[in-house]
Design a protein around this motif. Structure first.
Motif, PDB file in Angstrom:
ATOM      1  N   ILE A   7     -13.914  29.098  16.353  1.00 16.12           N
ATOM      2  CA  ILE A   7     -12.451  29.601  16.457  1.00 16.12           C
ATOM      3  C   ILE A   7     -11.367  29.101  16.909  1.00 16.12           C
ATOM      4  N   ASN A   8     -11.933  28.009  17.924  1.00 13.86           N
ATOM      5  CA  ASN A   8     -10.701  27.285  18.149  1.00 13.86           C
ATOM      6  C   ASN A   8     -10.162  26.276  17.434  1.00 13.86           C
ATOM      7  N   SER A   9     -11.089  25.638  16.558  1.00 13.30           N
ATOM      8  CA  SER A   9     -10.759  24.772  15.356  1.00 13.30           C
ATOM      9  C   SER A   9     -10.014  25.569  14.305  1.00 13.30           C
ATOM     10  N   ILE A  10     -10.275  26.864  13.977  1.00 12.40           N
ATOM     11  CA  ILE A  10      -9.401  27.452  13.171  1.00 12.40           C
ATOM     12  C   ILE A  10      -7.869  27.857  13.842  1.00 12.40           C
ATOM     13  N   ILE A  11      -8.105  28.224  15.051  1.00 15.90           N
ATOM     14  CA  ILE A  11      -6.777  28.294  15.786  1.00 15.90           C
ATOM     15  C   ILE A  11      -5.718  27.380  15.507  1.00 15.90           C
ATOM     16  N   LYS A  12      -6.385  26.008  15.757  1.00 18.91           N
ATOM     17  CA  LYS A  12      -5.904  24.752  15.782  1.00 18.91           C
ATOM     18  C   LYS A  12      -5.331  24.259  14.583  1.00 18.91           C
ATOM     19  N   SER A  13      -5.995  24.521  13.378  1.00 22.33           N
ATOM     20  CA  SER A  13      -5.814  24.059  12.024  1.00 22.33           C
ATOM     21  C   SER A  13      -4.642  25.214  11.563  1.00 22.33           C
ATOM     22  N   LYS A  14      -4.450  26.222  11.908  1.00 20.19           N
ATOM     23  CA  LYS A  14      -3.390  27.315  11.722  1.00 20.19           C
ATOM     24  C   LYS A  14      -2.116  27.061  12.244  1.00 20.19           C
ATOM     25  N   GLY A  15      -2.142  26.063  13.160  1.00 20.09           N
ATOM     26  CA  GLY A  15      -0.956  25.709  14.050  1.00 20.09           C
ATOM     27  C   GLY A  15      -0.729  26.823  15.079  1.00 20.09           C
ATOM     28  N   LEU A  16      -1.778  27.673  15.350  1.00 22.36           N
ATOM     29  CA  LEU A  16      -1.476  28.604  16.496  1.00 22.36           C
ATOM     30  C   LEU A  16      -2.014  28.065  17.772  1.00 22.36           C
ATOM     31  N   LYS A  17      -1.606  28.916  18.965  1.00 24.35           N
ATOM     32  CA  LYS A  17      -2.022  28.458  20.317  1.00 24.35           C
ATOM     33  C   LYS A  17      -2.817  29.835  20.734  1.00 24.35           C
ATOM     34  N   LYS A  18      -3.551  29.419  21.525  1.00 29.02           N
ATOM     35  CA  LYS A  18      -4.592  30.536  22.067  1.00 29.02           C
ATOM     36  C   LYS A  18      -4.019  31.801  22.520  1.00 29.02           C
ATOM     37  N   LYS A  19      -2.640  31.733  22.918  1.00 26.04           N
ATOM     38  CA  LYS A  19      -1.924  32.812  23.429  1.00 26.04           C
ATOM     39  C   LYS A  19      -1.513  33.778  21.967  1.00 26.04           C
ATOM     40  N   ASP A  20      -1.311  32.975  20.707  1.00 24.24           N
ATOM     41  CA  ASP A  20      -0.984  33.729  19.665  1.00 24.24           C
ATOM     42  C   ASP A  20      -2.040  34.522  19.085  1.00 24.24           C
ATOM     43  N   PHE A  21      -3.256  33.697  19.338  1.00 22.76           N
ATOM     44  CA  PHE A  21      -4.397  34.464  18.767  1.00 22.76           C
ATOM     45  C   PHE A  21      -4.930  35.604  19.656  1.00 22.76           C
ATOM     46  N   LEU A  22      -4.632  35.572  20.797  1.00 24.70           N
ATOM     47  CA  LEU A  22      -4.842  36.691  21.949  1.00 24.70           C
ATOM     48  C   LEU A  22      -3.925  38.030  21.661  1.00 24.70           C
ATOM     49  N   GLU A  23      -2.646  37.641  21.064  1.00 24.68           N
ATOM     50  CA  GLU A  23      -1.637  38.656  20.830  1.00 24.68           C
ATOM     51  C   GLU A  23      -2.213  39.152  19.559  1.00 24.68           C
ATOM     52  N   ARG A  24      -2.629  38.704  18.547  1.00 18.90           N
ATOM     53  CA  ARG A  24      -2.947  38.938  17.189  1.00 18.90           C
ATOM     54  C   ARG A  24      -4.277  39.821  17.494  1.00 18.90           C
ATOM     55  N   PHE A  25      -5.228  39.460  18.399  1.00 16.82           N
ATOM     56  CA  PHE A  25      -6.617  40.153  18.404  1.00 16.82           C
ATOM     57  C   PHE A  25      -6.438  41.210  19.318  1.00 16.82           C
ATOM     58  N   THR A  26      -5.697  41.544  20.636  1.00 17.95           N
ATOM     59  CA  THR A  26      -5.479  42.593  21.227  1.00 17.95           C
ATOM     60  C   THR A  26      -4.563  43.676  20.406  1.00 17.95           C
ATOM     61  N   ALA A  27      -3.754  43.211  19.676  1.00 22.87           N
ATOM     62  CA  ALA A  27      -2.986  44.142  18.740  1.00 22.87           C
ATOM     63  C   ALA A  27      -4.108  45.177  17.872  1.00 22.87           C
ATOM     64  N   LEU A  28      -5.274  44.559  17.647  1.00 29.57           N
ATOM     65  CA  LEU A  28      -6.029  45.090  16.485  1.00 29.57           C
ATOM     66  C   LEU A  28      -6.712  46.217  17.387  1.00 29.57           C
ATOM     67  N   GLU A  29      -6.636  46.357  18.705  1.00 32.99           N
ATOM     68  CA  GLU A  29      -7.245  47.059  19.647  1.00 32.99           C
ATOM     69  C   GLU A  29      -8.851  47.257  19.715  1.00 32.99           C
ATOM     70  N   PRO A  30      -9.482  46.034  19.689  1.00 28.14           N
ATOM     71  CA  PRO A  30     -11.034  45.987  19.542  1.00 28.14           C
ATOM     72  C   PRO A  30     -11.473  46.580  20.718  1.00 28.14           C
ATOM     73  N   ARG A  31     -12.461  47.518  20.666  1.00 30.99           N
ATOM     74  CA  ARG A  31     -13.195  48.338  21.886  1.00 30.99           C
ATOM     75  C   ARG A  31     -14.603  47.595  22.043  1.00 30.99           C
ATOM     76  N   LEU A  32     -14.913  47.723  23.138  1.00 31.24           N
ATOM     77  CA  LEU A  32     -16.280  47.206  23.498  1.00 31.24           C
ATOM     78  C   LEU A  32     -17.260  48.500  23.403  1.00 31.24           C
ATOM     79  N   LYS A  33     -18.422  48.288  22.546  1.00 28.51           N
ATOM     80  CA  LYS A  33     -19.160  49.456  22.551  1.00 28.51           C
ATOM     81  C   LYS A  33     -19.885  49.809  24.109  1.00 28.51           C
TER      82      LYS A  33
END
Length: 145
Positions: A7-33
């Motif tokens: 995941i970190n490798s993909i984040i880096k290869s896409k020129g993103l920062k972990k913060k960018d990933f975090l924003e995209r991920f949380t915007a999807l509103e994933p809920r833990l079962k």
């Protein structure tokens, strides 16, 4: 390679920062079962740092946030694949036809011209992109994301 490393490798290869990933991920509103809650920011950073195991139910959301198929999260980098592949070839006398073909290509690359290698790379990259696109499409169909 562990999934968090991929995941970190993909984040880096896409020129993103972990913060960018975090924003995209949380915007999807994933809920833990288990809790019905969206993972907290520290928990997500722990996933990315490998200090906390990523829950399987979050994989589709992580893939979507990275705009890749779920399968891509489990693929190794090419260099690691090649190392493992060569190691396995030495261990197995009954290598499959595809394995034998890859070994033959590697052996013959020594005799190929630079333009020929560039064309081979281009063809393989096109095939890779088509395969990844199909995996992503099928993944989206399977999970309805």
């Amino acid at each position: 390679m562990q999934i968090y490393e991929r995941i970190n490798s993909i984040i880096k290869s896409k020129g993103l920062k972990k913060k960018d990933f975090l924003e995209r991920f949380t915007a999807l509103e994933p809920r833990l079962k288990s809790t019905g809650e969206i993972p907290s920011v520290p928990t997500i950073y722990n996933y990315l740092n490998g200090t906390r195991e990523i829950k399987a139910e979050l994989i589709p959301y992580m893939a979507k946030a990275l705009e890749v198929s779920e399968q891509e999260l489990f693929l190794d980098d090419s260099a690691e694949f090649l190392k493992d592949f060569i190691k396995k070839q030495g261990e197995s006398e009954n290598a499959g036809e595809k394995s034998k073909a890859v070994v033959k290509i590697i052996e013959l690359c020594e005799y190929a011209s630079t333009p020929m290698l560039e064309r081979l790379i281009e063809i393989l990259e096109q095939n890779k992109q088509a395969s990844l696109k199909n995996m992503k499409r099928m993944s989206g169909l399977e999970f309805g994301l």
